[in-house]
Write a protein that holds these residues in place. Sequence first.
Motif, PDB file in Angstrom:
ATOM      1  N   ASN A 211       0.851  -1.189   0.000  1.00  0.00           N
ATOM      2  CA  ASN A 211       0.000   0.000   0.000  1.00  0.00           C
ATOM      3  C   ASN A 211       0.894   1.248   0.000  1.00  0.00           C
ATOM      4  O   ASN A 211       1.680   1.451   0.927  1.00  0.00           O
ATOM      5  N   SER A 212       0.771   2.065  -1.042  1.00  0.00           N
ATOM      6  CA  SER A 212       1.682   3.207  -1.164  1.00  0.00           C
ATOM      7  C   SER A 212       1.149   4.469  -0.493  1.00  0.00           C
ATOM      8  O   SER A 212       1.785   5.513  -0.547  1.00  0.00           O
ATOM      9  N   SER A 213      -0.027   4.367   0.155  1.00  0.00           N
ATOM     10  CA  SER A 213      -0.570   5.544   0.836  1.00  0.00           C
ATOM     11  C   SER A 213       0.182   5.798   2.138  1.00  0.00           C
ATOM     12  O   SER A 213       0.228   4.939   3.025  1.00  0.00           O
ATOM     13  N   LEU A 214       0.771   6.998   2.243  1.00  0.00           N
ATOM     14  CA  LEU A 214       1.485   7.325   3.480  1.00  0.00           C
ATOM     15  C   LEU A 214       0.522   7.396   4.654  1.00  0.00           C
ATOM     16  O   LEU A 214       0.872   7.078   5.790  1.00  0.00           O
ATOM     17  N   GLN A 215      -0.717   7.778   4.345  1.00  0.00           N
ATOM     18  CA  GLN A 215      -1.713   7.840   5.423  1.00  0.00           C
ATOM     19  C   GLN A 215      -1.976   6.447   6.001  1.00  0.00           C
ATOM     20  O   GLN A 215      -2.101   6.273   7.213  1.00  0.00           O
ATOM     21  N   TYR A 216      -2.067   5.466   5.117  1.00  0.00           N
ATOM     22  CA  TYR A 216      -2.235   4.078   5.558  1.00  0.00           C
ATOM     23  C   TYR A 216      -1.043   3.652   6.421  1.00  0.00           C
ATOM     24  O   TYR A 216      -1.206   3.093   7.512  1.00  0.00           O
ATOM     25  N   GLN A 217       0.170   3.947   5.924  1.00  0.00           N
ATOM     26  CA  GLN A 217       1.377   3.582   6.661  1.00  0.00           C
ATOM     27  C   GLN A 217       1.367   4.202   8.064  1.00  0.00           C
ATOM     28  O   GLN A 217       1.648   3.529   9.057  1.00  0.00           O
ATOM     29  N   LEU A 218       1.007   5.497   8.120  1.00  0.00           N
ATOM     30  CA  LEU A 218       1.043   6.192   9.416  1.00  0.00           C
ATOM     31  C   LEU A 218      -0.047   5.688  10.356  1.00  0.00           C
ATOM     32  O   LEU A 218       0.138   5.676  11.576  1.00  0.00           O
ATOM     33  N   SER A 219      -1.162   5.228   9.781  1.00  0.00           N
ATOM     34  CA  SER A 219      -2.238   4.728  10.651  1.00  0.00           C
ATOM     35  C   SER A 219      -1.822   3.418  11.323  1.00  0.00           C
ATOM     36  O   SER A 219      -2.394   3.031  12.340  1.00  0.00           O
ATOM     37  N   VAL A 220      -0.848   2.735  10.766  1.00  0.00           N
ATOM     38  CA  VAL A 220      -0.302   1.538  11.407  1.00  0.00           C
ATOM     39  C   VAL A 220       0.841   1.936  12.352  1.00  0.00           C
ATOM     40  O   VAL A 220       0.859   1.567  13.530  1.00  0.00           O
ATOM     41  N   LEU A 221       1.782   2.724  11.832  1.00  0.00           N
ATOM     42  CA  LEU A 221       2.960   3.102  12.630  1.00  0.00           C
ATOM     43  C   LEU A 221       2.580   3.895  13.883  1.00  0.00           C
ATOM     44  O   LEU A 221       3.229   3.775  14.923  1.00  0.00           O
ATOM     45  N   SER A 222       1.510   4.695  13.775  1.00  0.00           N
ATOM     46  CA  SER A 222       1.114   5.505  14.932  1.00  0.00           C
ATOM     47  C   SER A 222       0.677   4.638  16.111  1.00  0.00           C
ATOM     48  O   SER A 222       0.579   5.120  17.239  1.00  0.00           O
ATOM     49  N   GLN A 223       0.439   3.354  15.855  1.00  0.00           N
ATOM     50  CA  GLN A 223       0.052   2.463  16.955  1.00  0.00           C
ATOM     51  C   GLN A 223       1.266   1.847  17.658  1.00  0.00           C
ATOM     52  O   GLN A 223       1.118   1.029  18.571  1.00  0.00           O
ATOM     53  N   GLY A 224       2.462   2.209  17.184  1.00  0.00           N
ATOM     54  CA  GLY A 224       3.669   1.770  17.906  1.00  0.00           C
ATOM     55  C   GLY A 224       4.243   0.438  17.466  1.00  0.00           C
ATOM     56  O   GLY A 224       5.231  -0.034  18.036  1.00  0.00           O
ATOM     57  N   VAL A 225       3.641  -0.177  16.443  1.00  0.00           N
ATOM     58  CA  VAL A 225       4.117  -1.493  15.997  1.00  0.00           C
ATOM     59  C   VAL A 225       5.250  -1.354  14.986  1.00  0.00           C
ATOM     60  O   VAL A 225       5.535  -0.264  14.488  1.00  0.00           O
ATOM     61  N   ASN A 226       5.903  -2.503  14.689  1.00  0.00           N
ATOM     62  CA  ASN A 226       6.875  -2.575  13.594  1.00  0.00           C
ATOM     63  C   ASN A 226       6.124  -2.929  12.313  1.00  0.00           C
ATOM     64  O   ASN A 226       5.032  -3.497  12.355  1.00  0.00           O
ATOM     65  N   ILE A 227       6.753  -2.622  11.182  1.00  0.00           N
ATOM     66  CA  ILE A 227       6.166  -3.030   9.905  1.00  0.00           C
ATOM     67  C   ILE A 227       7.255  -3.658   9.031  1.00  0.00           C
ATOM     68  O   ILE A 227       8.443  -3.420   9.250  1.00  0.00           O
ATOM     69  N   SER A 228       6.818  -4.476   8.062  1.00  0.00           N
ATOM     70  CA  SER A 228       7.815  -4.973   7.110  1.00  0.00           C
ATOM     71  C   SER A 228       7.421  -4.620   5.685  1.00  0.00           C
ATOM     72  O   SER A 228       6.259  -4.728   5.297  1.00  0.00           O
ATOM     73  N   PHE A 229       8.438  -4.147   4.956  1.00  0.00           N
ATOM     74  CA  PHE A 229       8.357  -3.974   3.504  1.00  0.00           C
ATOM     75  C   PHE A 229       9.001  -5.247   2.954  1.00  0.00           C
ATOM     76  O   PHE A 229      10.204  -5.320   2.782  1.00  0.00           O
ATOM     77  N   ASP A 230       8.154  -6.244   2.732  1.00  0.00           N
ATOM     78  CA  ASP A 230       8.698  -7.589   2.574  1.00  0.00           C
ATOM     79  C   ASP A 230       8.269  -8.273   1.284  1.00  0.00           C
ATOM     80  O   ASP A 230       8.252  -9.493   1.201  1.00  0.00           O
ATOM     81  N   ARG A 231       7.910  -7.467   0.282  1.00  0.00           N
ATOM     82  CA  ARG A 231       7.565  -8.094  -0.991  1.00  0.00           C
ATOM     83  C   ARG A 231       8.325  -7.453  -2.157  1.00  0.00           C
ATOM     84  O   ARG A 231       7.788  -7.358  -3.271  1.00  0.00           O
ATOM     85  N   PHE A 232       9.577  -7.071  -1.881  1.00  0.00           N
ATOM     86  CA  PHE A 232      10.386  -6.512  -2.964  1.00  0.00           C
ATOM     87  C   PHE A 232      10.576  -7.564  -4.044  1.00  0.00           C
ATOM     88  O   PHE A 232      10.906  -8.712  -3.748  1.00  0.00           O
ATOM     89  N   GLY A 233      10.318  -7.183  -5.276  1.00  0.00           N
ATOM     90  CA  GLY A 233      10.458  -8.118  -6.394  1.00  0.00           C
ATOM     91  C   GLY A 233       9.116  -8.646  -6.880  1.00  0.00           C
ATOM     92  O   GLY A 233       9.035  -9.215  -7.957  1.00  0.00           O
ATOM     93  N   ILE A 234       8.055  -8.451  -6.090  1.00  0.00           N
ATOM     94  CA  ILE A 234       6.718  -8.848  -6.548  1.00  0.00           C
ATOM     95  C   ILE A 234       6.049  -7.593  -7.103  1.00  0.00           C
ATOM     96  O   ILE A 234       5.503  -6.779  -6.366  1.00  0.00           O
ATOM     97  N   GLU A 235       6.128  -7.438  -8.440  1.00  0.00           N
ATOM     98  CA  GLU A 235       5.663  -6.184  -9.042  1.00  0.00           C
ATOM     99  C   GLU A 235       4.345  -6.352  -9.786  1.00  0.00           C
ATOM    100  O   GLU A 235       4.017  -5.561 -10.659  1.00  0.00           O
ATOM    101  N   LEU A 236       3.611  -7.392  -9.407  1.00  0.00           N
ATOM    102  CA  LEU A 236       2.349  -7.679 -10.077  1.00  0.00           C
ATOM    103  C   LEU A 236       1.315  -6.578  -9.840  1.00  0.00           C
ATOM    104  O   LEU A 236       0.629  -6.137 -10.754  1.00  0.00           O
ATOM    105  N   PHE A 237       1.207  -6.135  -8.589  1.00  0.00           N
ATOM    106  CA  PHE A 237       0.205  -5.108  -8.268  1.00  0.00           C
ATOM    107  C   PHE A 237       0.825  -3.733  -8.076  1.00  0.00           C
ATOM    108  O   PHE A 237       0.140  -2.725  -8.164  1.00  0.00           O
ATOM    109  N   LEU A 238       2.117  -3.708  -7.782  1.00  0.00           N
ATOM    110  CA  LEU A 238       2.761  -2.446  -7.409  1.00  0.00           C
ATOM    111  C   LEU A 238       4.231  -2.498  -7.808  1.00  0.00           C
ATOM    112  O   LEU A 238       4.933  -3.437  -7.443  1.00  0.00           O
ATOM    113  N   PRO A 239       4.737  -1.526  -8.554  1.00  0.00           N
ATOM    114  CA  PRO A 239       6.156  -1.563  -8.922  1.00  0.00           C
ATOM    115  C   PRO A 239       7.058  -1.298  -7.722  1.00  0.00           C
ATOM    116  O   PRO A 239       6.682  -0.578  -6.792  1.00  0.00           O
TER     117      PRO A 239
END
Length: 325
Positions: A211-239
């Motif tokens: 999900n490339s929306s920064l708002q989406y990212q912040l709505s998760v990060l603002s809760q204090g959790v960790n996140i993973s950007f863990d699908r590098f190389g899967i460009e089917l839905f998102l480059p």
Amino acid sequence: MKKINTVLGPISPEDLGLTLVHEHLAVSYAGWECDPLSRPYNREKMVRICLRALQPVKDYGLNSIIEATPADMNRDIDIMKEVSEKLQINIICSTGRYTEELGKWAYLKQRSQNKIGDMVQELYEGFMQEITRGIDLSGVKPGVIKVATGLNYISPIEEAVLKATARAGKETGLPLITHTENGTMGPEQAKLLIDEGVNPKRIMIGHMCGNSSLQYQLSVLSQGVNISFDRFGIELFLPDKVRTATLIGLLGLGYTDRIMLSHDFMACTSGRGGRLPEEVARTLTNWSFIHIFRNIIPALKQAGITDEQIRAMMIDNPRRLLGGE
Ligand SMILES: [Zn+2]
């Protein structure tokens, strides 16, 4: 600091080193075993494929991977042990379950419908059995708990898994890592787990790069959790360019200490095989265990991301998540 369970036994968090936090060696969607045309299950061959895929990454210093295959996706502990021994890398395996849509649910659904057992309780007991006694007869203990939800929706079964994993995570201190479907339900997963009493530092919301929306990212990060950007190389839905840009934005905002990287690569799958359509295959040409090291890290550096920031995402953050700092 506590020990981290690997498939070859416990290690100290300082021995984790450079870590990919969400990968798969052997993984298969349920049902392949019912296909009469499936290839014979050849463990030796699968080990060879995994070794060939992972060996070159050792030159970049890879020292550990989290193998995120849950129990209902053909998790194969013997393959993980052999690959770990032969390659001298740490493999941390998972207890947990996949989505309702693609996991194996008939057995527990039937028990719960006939009121033989309560689903949350039975799931919890299963996770605890694996965490405290080991998986099957292998004696291998998982180092993480995996949980998954579907697209735009958390089904009642997935909610039961979230609750059961929350209980198991709280009691054992094991971290919870999650699968989100195409960049949806990350904030809801985080909230539910935190509401169940899990320390946000022990949670890594996965597939966030979908999900490339920064708002989406912040709505998760603002809760204090960790996140993973863990699908590098899967460009089917998102480059990957969009993934990388989103990541650079979050690093620029100061979230370096809460982001981890991986590919969600699958070294081998079971079944009858076959080729992906050309237009799909084209979107996966970079998908491998090495892509981040060969292409993504250089792109990040070109954008001004420092060696310290990369070290944090690849070494320090996984150590904190798994080691319970
Ligand atoms: Zn995965």
